[in-house]
Motif scaffolding. Structure first.
Motif, PDB file in Angstrom:
ATOM      1  N   PRO A 142       0.821  -1.198   0.000  1.00 32.18           N
ATOM      2  CA  PRO A 142       0.000   0.000   0.000  1.00 32.18           C
ATOM      3  C   PRO A 142       0.857   1.250   0.000  1.00 32.18           C
ATOM      4  CG  PRO A 142      -0.763  -1.551   1.661  1.00 32.18           C
ATOM      5  CD  PRO A 142       0.556  -2.049   1.139  1.00 32.18           C
ATOM      6  N   CYS A 168       0.651   5.750  -1.313  1.00 35.00           N
ATOM      7  CA  CYS A 168      -0.214   6.841  -1.720  1.00 35.00           C
ATOM      8  C   CYS A 168       0.430   7.580  -2.873  1.00 35.00           C
ATOM      9  CB  CYS A 168      -0.459   7.803  -0.562  1.00 35.00           C
ATOM     10  SG  CYS A 168      -1.402   7.071   0.790  1.00 35.00           S
ATOM     11  N   LYS A 219      -4.845   6.444  -2.021  1.00 37.55           N
ATOM     12  CA  LYS A 219      -4.208   5.179  -1.701  1.00 37.55           C
ATOM     13  C   LYS A 219      -3.996   4.343  -2.960  1.00 37.55           C
ATOM     14  CE  LYS A 219      -4.616   1.281   1.455  1.00 37.55           C
ATOM     15  NZ  LYS A 219      -5.552   0.483   2.257  1.00 37.55           N
TER      16      LYS A 219
END
Length: 314
Positions: free
Chosen positions: A5, A7, A13
């Motif tokens: 994950p 951004c 995200k």
DNA sequence: AATTCTATCAACCGCCAAGTC
DNA sequence: CGACTTGGCGGTTGATAGAAT
């Protein structure tokens, strides 16, 4: 497979979708449809770009997605179609109900391409397609299924995976039947799947898909019936046998996931948004609706964008 | 047992076509 | 007609599991 994950520059995200994100997206699209992918994540309470939401829905969360091993017939179809039209995965996927273009593309690159090349080199097909060669793949698929089961509602995962191998117990029979039935319905409308009013005819949606994600009390709205009533089919054909138990909100009820409030759509009576939702929205706390009243959430073309269903419902 | 290699596939990226203004 | 927005498509990436060494 799983991406770390992260951004992007806009703070959106990226990477792996969490079970919570899946739940929000599923709940939102199931409830409101995909009226605008770009705007959707904002209303669904997701910090994702619209493209990412669309991709996740189309390739993973959408009802009737068939996962698991490819049948011989499916593989032959892919090979045949690829031979005639090349890398037009979306066209090929249209001929294989339940399979996504992304999945077919992956399967081609990881399995079929090699097989075709080997065939061209006169390597016996059956030899390369033996069950021994598939063993690692099957193991992996089993693992993925288990992961899905843990991430999603255990019963929900069966919607995604309708392969016989995943069917356990007597309930699976009806599930597979439901998927097959809805797949047929989907095929009939596949050309206009996303251009049609999403819920005016939800016959293509597996009944399991509609039921299971909300069986867990955490996800069930106290006004579940009312929310889906405008579309008739839910109430008449699907929801009635479901023993739903109450909870806070169908999505999550937090201010961070604003929903279109009835006041925003009440200008034209009898339309999609003013029906049951406005009939009784007292369950929605004011602080839940407040963020939505902020102009930040109001698109300049709000009326146009949010009323694609109006014609179909009048 | 540890390390390296390979296969898999979810997700991202960039491009393009269609629609709208 | 051009600029802009949006959805869709195909190519590619990269994390991970399992196999091989």
């Amino acid at each position: 497979m799983v991406r770390t994950p992260s951004c992007d520059k806009n703070g959106l995200k990226k990477g792996t979708w969490t079970a919570e994100e899946d739940r929000k997206l599923t709940a939102y699209v199931t409830r409101y449809g995909c009226w605008n992918w770009r705007q959707l994540p904002k209303f669904a309470g997701l910090s994702r770009c619209g493209k990412s939401c669309r991709l996740r829905w189309m390739n993973y969360l959408r009802p009737n997605i068939k996962r698991g091993n490819y049948s011989k017939e499916e593989e032959d179809t892919i090979i045949e179609l690829h031979e005639s039209m090349g890398n037009r995965w979306s066209v090929i996927a249209a001929r294989l109900p339940g399979r996504t273009d992304n999945e077919i593309k992956n399967h081609w690159h990881t399995n079929l391409k090699k097989r075709v090349l080997e065939q061209q080199n006169s390597v016996p097909h059956e030899e390369k397609h033996s069950s021994n060669n598939l063993a690692p793949r099957e193991k992996r698929q089993k693992r993925v299924k288990q992961q899905n089961n843990s991430l999603l509602n255990p019963t929900t995962s069966q919607i995604i995976d309708s392969s016989p191998s995943s069917s356990t117990g007597s309930s699976s029979i009806s599930k597979d039947t439901a998927v097959a039935t809805s797949t047929e319905a989907y095929e009939e409308t596949s050309d206009s799947f996303w251009t049609q009013p999403f819920l005016t005819d939800c016959s293509f949606v597996s009944s399991d898909f509609l039921e299971q994600p909300f069986v867990d009390p955490e996800y069930i709205s106290p006004v579940f019936d009312e929310i889906f009533c405008p579309y008739g089919l839910y109430e008449e054909n699907i929801i009635t046998s479901n023993n739903l138990s109450p909870t806070q909100n169908i999505i999550d009820g937090s201010p961070s996931s604003p929903q279109p409030s009835s006041s925003e759509f009440s200008s034209s009576s009898g339309n999609f948004w003013t029906q049951p939702f406005s009939a009784d929205n007292s369950f929605i706390p004011n602080d839940f609706l407040e963020p939505f009243m902020d102009t930040e959430y109001l698109s300049p073309v709000f009326d146009e964008v949010l009323c694609p269903y109006e014609e179909g419902l009048n």
